[in-house]
Scaffold this motif. Structure first.
Motif, PDB file in Angstrom:
ATOM      1  N   GLU A 379       0.808  -1.220   0.000  1.00 15.66           N
ATOM      2  CA  GLU A 379       0.000   0.000   0.000  1.00 15.66           C
ATOM      3  C   GLU A 379       0.840   1.269   0.000  1.00 15.66           C
ATOM      4  O   GLU A 379       0.541   2.233  -0.709  1.00 15.66           O
ATOM      5  N   GLN A 380       1.911   1.290   0.783  1.00 13.73           N
ATOM      6  CA  GLN A 380       2.745   2.490   0.870  1.00 13.73           C
ATOM      7  C   GLN A 380       3.454   2.776  -0.455  1.00 13.73           C
ATOM      8  O   GLN A 380       3.524   3.921  -0.897  1.00 13.73           O
ATOM      9  N   THR A 381       3.959   1.733  -1.089  1.00 13.86           N
ATOM     10  CA  THR A 381       4.634   1.912  -2.377  1.00 13.86           C
ATOM     11  C   THR A 381       3.655   2.406  -3.427  1.00 13.86           C
ATOM     12  O   THR A 381       3.977   3.297  -4.228  1.00 13.86           O
ATOM     13  N   SER A 383       1.006   4.161  -2.882  1.00 14.29           N
ATOM     14  CA  SER A 383       0.699   5.546  -2.533  1.00 14.29           C
ATOM     15  C   SER A 383       1.814   6.484  -2.996  1.00 14.29           C
ATOM     16  O   SER A 383       1.553   7.555  -3.557  1.00 14.29           O
ATOM     17  N   ASN A 384       3.058   6.073  -2.765  1.00 13.75           N
ATOM     18  CA  ASN A 384       4.207   6.900  -3.190  1.00 13.75           C
ATOM     19  C   ASN A 384       4.250   7.042  -4.706  1.00 13.75           C
ATOM     20  O   ASN A 384       4.519   8.125  -5.234  1.00 13.75           O
ATOM     21  N   THR A 422       6.989  12.750   0.610  1.00 12.69           N
ATOM     22  CA  THR A 422       7.833  11.650   1.083  1.00 12.69           C
ATOM     23  C   THR A 422       9.101  11.554   0.241  1.00 12.69           C
ATOM     24  O   THR A 422       9.127  11.968  -0.920  1.00 12.69           O
TER      25      THR A 422
END
Length: 694
Positions: A379-381, A383-384, A422
């Motif tokens: 999920e974080q990747t 999002s980035n 980020t």
């Protein structure tokens, strides 16, 4: 007695990027002319500075080499009558070449006798031919040309003098209103006009006039002085061959100097400082032994050390003004938000038929999101990557990028970090332009790679849909480079996604386009063909043979890492004698399958055990082959196909495929065709020229 030849073209200062190629042209064209003119010589060397192009030929012969040519006449049966007397055809042939019938001899040519004579071509004096050198001068091509005064000649820069010597004698000719002579000019400020007595003294004479005409020596002088400066000052000047070559072609007599700038400017991004120094001023940046940028620079003056302090102060003043502007842009840009610049993108046209940069960003974001899902990222990747896609072009309207266009993306990363984005998203903003050259560095991060592929796919598919297909050397949008970048990223990151699905994804973003674009089927065909050509180029670079490339691209490109593995595997197996029985069996199936499109196989129509055994082997191999394909194991997939080799040979040994019984014939053809489909899924093995390797 041999003599030296010297030709020097004196010009107004050429742009640095023109010099090397123009010198090479002068050298090769002169060398070719000498050889074609049969003028022997011992050596040839070229010279160049911003103000001159020259070539020196050592020990040129004073006359052409004489030739003895064999002249072919009519067939003997035409040249002689029944009484063996020479006919008018033979007499006319010999007379035309200054010979008599007594000089005739015969030779057999492909089973027919012809008459011949040998003709002596006496060489002309060299000095009579040398004026032709004017044609070499006018034939030199430059990236851009200009005209001056009333001269019709278009040239890189105006010609001011021409030296042309054969020994001590001037070679008489004229180019653009300039008559040849033996006068040349040294350094524009330190030298003077001098007379060249003999060609051999050319380099030494001009060295006395503060002009180093040998570019290799001039380059080495700069490199040596930079190294000495490093030692004397205790800092590092990073090697930069491209900048060194450019500076070499900007000066005739180089002298290295060191300048400085206010330490406060180090607060600017290092890339801004380096670009200001290298791109705008042709200075070498200076770093500490720890690799940190220092408030110094090394420059190269076109002259000696006289008044060098004044030169240093002048260069410092110029750089200070540039850095002051950069600092102002840097500070002013960051007074606005990222959203402010994204809004500005709505007013910047990307391409007339493809909308604005804002429209492009929307498409990039959609492709990025889908690609992230296909790759099953956390999920974080995801999002980035999505955020990087949304802001990847926001720095284009900034004053800094407007001033330093080559810093697009790099400035974006800096501004994004300062705005609280980020680290991963900001880094991807910089990396999504990579690779900037076909052989350039690829993105290091997965986010950067995804946005890079999304951006490039949108550009390629969009431009081709708009009818902007590259042709010849014309590729204004850099589509070839970008397609190569996409393919290399797919291979390096080992993404198991077909190129065709990526192209379809990019095409979907244009389904509701308001402008008139190419028919979708035609666009898809053009785009796939374009990527196929790029893939062919990359495989050739990897030493894959053309016929193997054709074989693995039979069904399209597919998954890049798997396709490359198949190509490498087939390239190896073609030289493996143990693979020959497998190859023969599989290719025999493919050749026969071209005669039918039947696929319905009935076991009840089998007449022999070998038919049933091949059918069972086919289904057994199909399971193993599909498993290997899913796991992208190219060698194992081919090994599975190889299991069909013996059953195929047995089938052909014990059955006549083209049986008189239509039901049996069609059933056998259908079985062969089903096996062919399985083989074609791997590659068109019939396209490979196997026989010449066994």
């Amino acid at each position: 007695m041999a003599k030296d030849i010297l030709v020097e073209i004196g010009l107004e200062e050429l742009p640095a990027r023109f010099v090397d190629d123009a010198e090479y042209q002068l050298l090769t064209k002169t060398e070719n002319w000498l050889n074609d003119s049969r003028i022997s010589y011992t050596s040839i060397v070229s010279f160049s500075t911003p103000r001159r192009l020259a070539v020196l030929v050592k020990d040129a012969a004073e006359e052409q080499t004489s030739l003895e040519e064999e002249m072919k006449g009519p067939a003997l049966k035409i040249a002689q009558d029944e009484a063996s007397n020479w006919t008018k055809a033979a007499i006319g042939f010999t007379k035309g070449h200054g010979k008599t019938v007594d000089d005739i001899y015969t030779k057999d040519v492909k089973g027919t006798a012809y008459i011949f004579v040998k003709k002596q071509i006496t060489g002309k004096p060299t000095h009579e031919l040398l004026p032709q050198l004017s044609e070499i001068i006018t034939s030199i091509q430059f990236p851009k040309n200009m005209r001056w005064a009333e001269q019709p000649l278009r040239y890189g820069r105006p010609i001011r003098w021409i030296v042309a010597l054969f020994g001590t004698e001037v070679i008489p000719f004229e180019v653009a209103g300039v008559q040849t002579g033996n006068l040349t000019y040294g350094h524009r400020f330190l030298g003077e006009m001098v007379t060249l007595s003999v060609p051999a003294n050319y380099e030494r004479t001009l060295a006395d006039q503060y002009t180093i005409v040998n570019p290799a020596k001039r380059r080495q002088m700069i490199a040596d002085e930079l190294t000495k400066t490093e030692t004397d000052q205790g800092f590092q000047i990073p090697e930069d061959d491209e900048l060194l070559g450019e500076v070499c072609n900007l000066v005739e007599y180089p002298t290295v100097f060191v300048g400085s700038f206010d330490q406060s400017y180090l607060a600017l991004p290092p890339e801004v400082l380096i670009t200001s120094m290298k791109e705008h001023q042709r200075y070498f940046p200076v770093k500490s032994n720890n690799g940190e940028l220092l408030p110094y620079f090394a420059g190269v003056r076109n002259g000696d050390e006289n008044g060098l302090d004044t030169v240093v102060r002048g260069n410092e003043k110029v750089l200070r003004a540039r850095l002051s502007d950069a600092q102002f842009f840097f500070e002013e840009d960051q007074k606005q938000s990222i959203d402010y610049y994204l809004e500005k993108l709505k007013r910047i046209v990307f391409q007339e038929k493809l909308g604005t940069i804002s429209d492009k960003v929307r498409r990039i974001t959609a492709i990025t999101n889908q690609l992230s899902q296909w790759l099953d990222l956390d999920e974080q990747t995801c999002s980035n990557a999505a955020r990087a896609a949304e802001i990847c072009k926001f720095d284009l309207p900034t004053s800094m990028v407007n001033e330093f266009t080559n810093l697009q993306g790099i400035i974006g990363e800096t501004y994004a970090l300062n705005a609280g984005e980020t680290q991963a998203a900001a880094r991807a903003v910089a990396e999504h332009y990579l690779p900037v050259q076909a052989e350039g560095t690829l993105p290091d991060s997965i986010e950067g790679a995804i946005v890079s592929v999304a951006d490039k796919l949108d550009t390629i598919v969009g431009c081709i849909s708009a009818g902007l297909v590259p042709s010849g050397s014309q590729d204004p949008y850099g589509l070839r480079r970008q397609a190569t970048g996409v393919l290399k990223i797919l291979k390096t990151y080992n993404w198991h996604i077909t190129v065709e699905s990526l192209l379809e994804l990019a095409e979907q973003q244009y389904e509701n386009a308001e402008s008139e674009l190419m028919d979708q089927d035609k666009s898809r065909s053009e785009t796939e063909q374009f990527f196929r050509h790029r893939m062919t180029y990359l495989l050739k670079e990897s030493a894959i043979e053309q016929d193997v490339i054709q074989a693995v691209l039979y069904n399209g490109i597919g998954v890049i890492p798997y396709m490359v593995a198949k190509a490498e595997n087939l390239s190896h197996e073609r030289n493996n004698p143990d693979f020959k029985p497998v190859q023969e069996a599989l290719v025999r199936v493919l050749n026969l399958a071209r005669k039918t499109d039947l696929t319905e196989v009935s076991q009840s129509a089998f007449e022999t055990d070998s038919e049933q055994q091949l059918y069972e082997a086919y289904w057994s191999v199909t399971d193993g082959y599909k498993k290997a394909t899913i796991q992208q194991e190219a060698a194992e997939a081919l090994r599975q196909l190889g299991k069909l080799s013996q059953p195929i040979h047995d089938f052909f040994d014990h059955n006549m495929v083209m049986s008189d019984d239509e039901v049996i014939r069609n059933n056998r053809l259908a079985l062969i065709n089903q096996i062919a489909y399985l083989i074609y899924d791997y590659a068109d093995l019939s396209a490979i020229e196997w026989k010449q390797h066994f």
